[in-house]
Design a protein around this motif. Structure first.
Motif, mmCIF file in Angstrom:
data_model
loop_
_atom_site.group_PDB
_atom_site.id
_atom_site.type_symbol
_atom_site.label_atom_id
_atom_site.label_comp_id
_atom_site.label_asym_id
_atom_site.label_seq_id
_atom_site.Cartn_x
_atom_site.Cartn_y
_atom_site.Cartn_z
ATOM 1 N N MET A 1 84.361 37.864 94.515
ATOM 2 C CA MET A 1 83.826 39.111 93.393
ATOM 3 C C MET A 1 83.689 38.533 92.229
ATOM 4 S SD MET A 1 83.675 42.212 94.853
ATOM 5 C CE MET A 1 84.357 42.767 96.563
ATOM 6 N N ILE A 2 82.580 39.080 91.479
ATOM 7 C CA ILE A 2 82.349 38.806 90.033
ATOM 8 C C ILE A 2 82.754 39.814 89.339
ATOM 9 C CG2 ILE A 2 80.753 38.331 88.377
ATOM 10 C CD1 ILE A 2 78.734 37.438 90.888
ATOM 11 N N GLU A 3 83.680 39.268 88.357
ATOM 12 C CA GLU A 3 84.362 40.481 87.637
ATOM 13 C C GLU A 3 83.440 40.588 86.275
ATOM 14 O OE1 GLU A 3 88.303 38.743 86.638
ATOM 15 O OE2 GLU A 3 88.947 39.820 88.546
ATOM 16 N N VAL A 4 82.869 41.954 85.561
ATOM 17 C CA VAL A 4 82.287 42.165 84.655
ATOM 18 C C VAL A 4 83.327 42.475 83.617
ATOM 19 C CG1 VAL A 4 80.716 43.471 83.459
ATOM 20 C CG2 VAL A 4 80.399 43.005 86.142
ATOM 21 N N ARG A 5 83.383 41.549 82.631
ATOM 22 C CA ARG A 5 84.590 41.884 81.755
ATOM 23 C C ARG A 5 83.856 42.355 80.162
ATOM 24 N NH1 ARG A 5 89.571 39.720 82.663
ATOM 25 N NH2 ARG A 5 89.736 38.689 84.848
ATOM 26 N N LEU A 6 84.750 42.922 79.305
ATOM 27 C CA LEU A 6 84.366 43.142 78.132
ATOM 28 C C LEU A 6 84.331 42.032 77.029
ATOM 29 C CD1 LEU A 6 83.426 45.644 76.170
ATOM 30 C CD2 LEU A 6 86.074 45.986 75.797
ATOM 31 N N PRO A 7 83.309 41.612 76.624
ATOM 32 C CA PRO A 7 83.174 40.385 75.695
ATOM 33 C C PRO A 7 83.688 40.860 74.317
ATOM 34 C CG PRO A 7 80.906 41.225 76.011
ATOM 35 C CD PRO A 7 81.952 42.356 76.998
ATOM 36 N N GLN A 8 83.875 39.809 73.500
ATOM 37 C CA GLN A 8 84.212 40.132 72.297
ATOM 38 C C GLN A 8 83.250 40.507 71.483
ATOM 39 O OE1 GLN A 8 87.259 39.285 70.879
ATOM 40 N NE2 GLN A 8 86.381 40.571 68.976
ATOM 41 N N PRO A 9 83.051 41.605 70.594
ATOM 42 C CA PRO A 9 81.981 42.225 69.907
ATOM 43 C C PRO A 9 81.771 41.403 68.695
ATOM 44 C CG PRO A 9 83.751 43.737 69.890
ATOM 45 C CD PRO A 9 84.185 42.706 70.667
ATOM 46 N N VAL A 10 80.668 41.311 67.975
ATOM 47 C CA VAL A 10 80.373 40.395 66.734
ATOM 48 C C VAL A 10 81.355 40.537 65.621
ATOM 49 C CG1 VAL A 10 78.712 39.919 64.963
ATOM 50 C CG2 VAL A 10 77.727 40.375 67.393
ATOM 51 N N GLU A 11 81.815 41.721 65.430
ATOM 52 C CA GLU A 11 82.541 42.117 64.242
ATOM 53 C C GLU A 11 84.012 41.746 64.518
ATOM 54 O OE1 GLU A 11 82.677 46.068 66.224
ATOM 55 O OE2 GLU A 11 80.778 44.787 65.622
ATOM 56 N N GLY A 12 84.302 41.614 65.739
ATOM 57 C CA GLY A 12 85.895 41.050 66.109
ATOM 58 C C GLY A 12 86.851 42.220 66.343
ATOM 59 N N LYS A 13 86.260 43.486 66.679
ATOM 60 C CA LYS A 13 87.196 44.586 67.135
ATOM 61 C C LYS A 13 87.625 44.347 68.516
ATOM 62 C CE LYS A 13 85.928 46.915 63.587
ATOM 63 N NZ LYS A 13 86.860 46.980 62.530
ATOM 64 N N GLU A 14 88.735 44.941 68.857
ATOM 65 C CA GLU A 14 89.382 44.544 69.995
ATOM 66 C C GLU A 14 89.322 45.672 71.133
ATOM 67 O OE1 GLU A 14 91.247 41.756 71.027
ATOM 68 O OE2 GLU A 14 90.628 41.032 69.062
ATOM 69 N N GLU A 76 79.946 42.315 94.168
ATOM 70 C CA GLU A 76 80.071 41.334 95.248
ATOM 71 C C GLU A 76 78.567 40.695 95.296
ATOM 72 O OE1 GLU A 76 79.948 41.804 100.084
ATOM 73 O OE2 GLU A 76 80.894 43.397 98.884
ATOM 74 N N PRO A 77 78.779 39.385 95.152
ATOM 75 C CA PRO A 77 77.565 38.497 95.112
ATOM 76 C C PRO A 77 76.653 38.728 96.214
ATOM 77 C CG PRO A 77 79.348 37.117 94.635
ATOM 78 C CD PRO A 77 80.036 38.484 95.132
ATOM 79 N N ASN A 78 75.338 38.530 96.044
ATOM 80 C CA ASN A 78 74.326 38.655 97.241
ATOM 81 C C ASN A 78 74.408 37.571 98.209
ATOM 82 O OD1 ASN A 78 72.926 41.005 96.770
ATOM 83 N ND2 ASN A 78 71.378 40.060 95.375
ATOM 84 N N GLY A 79 75.189 36.741 98.205
ATOM 85 C CA GLY A 79 75.606 35.769 98.947
ATOM 86 C C GLY A 79 75.710 36.234 100.433
ATOM 87 N N ASN A 80 76.343 37.307 100.287
ATOM 88 C CA ASN A 80 76.976 38.137 101.587
ATOM 89 C C ASN A 80 75.591 38.899 101.998
ATOM 90 O OD1 ASN A 80 78.119 39.478 103.699
ATOM 91 N ND2 ASN A 80 79.990 39.920 102.632
ATOM 92 N N GLN A 81 75.065 38.481 102.815
ATOM 93 C CA GLN A 81 73.443 39.040 103.238
ATOM 94 C C GLN A 81 73.966 40.182 104.154
ATOM 95 O OE1 GLN A 81 70.525 38.825 102.000
ATOM 96 N NE2 GLN A 81 71.200 37.186 100.888
#
Length: 164
Positions: A1-14, A76-81
């Protein structure tokens, strides 16, 4: 499984608020597709799919707050046809609902700069039909409506002057 994570925004808010999901569980997405829009105190940001696949789980719902690094969704990656082939094709009614975003959703996707422009030109975003990608409202759309509004106003003024 690919995890979609919250990235660090530009202004550094948590933390960021989940504003809008562009996808639902079970949707097939391609690499680069918009998944979710998040907002900090000063910035709106869209998170795109890093890989193609199927949205298996949305962990943070609209209106919830997530911290930097939190997993927002699983792909779920597309590799699993086999999984892809088991996905039923959406009915015509489901597809038309997907192709025509709700007015509320299309308005919530308007960039802050375009919101400001609409306010300056006295344009109600509810009256704008978006012609951009996925029905997004563009600057040209706002200016088109503003032009129609000013034309209508001048017609009303000229007809009022004739009546006097």
């Amino acid at each position: 499984m690919i995890e979609v994570r919250l990235p660090q925004p530009v202004e550094g808010k948590e933390e960021s608020l989940i504003v809008l999901w562009f996808v639902s569980e079970g949707d097939v997405v391609e690499k680069g597709d918009r998944l979710v829009e998040v907002e900090t105190e000063t910035e709106l940001m869209e998170i795109e799919a890093a890989e193609s696949g199927i949205i298996r789980e949305i962990i943070f719902e609209r209106g919830e707050t997530a911290k930097v690094g939190d997993v927002l969704a699983l792909i779920e990656p597309n590799g699993n046809q086999a999984a892809s082939q088991n996905q039923k094709a959406p009915s015509i009614q489901e597809q038309s609902k997907k192709d025509e975003p709700l007015v509320e959703e299309s308005i919530s996707r308007v960039e802050p700069g375009l919101r400001k422009l609409a306010k300056e030109l006295v344009v109600q975003l509810e009256m704008v039909n978006g012609t951009g990608r996925n029905g997004e409202i563009t600057e040209a759309d706002i200016r088109r409506v503003a032009g129609k509004n000013s034309l209508e106003q001048s017609e009303i003024q000229s007809s009022n002057e004739r009546e006097e």
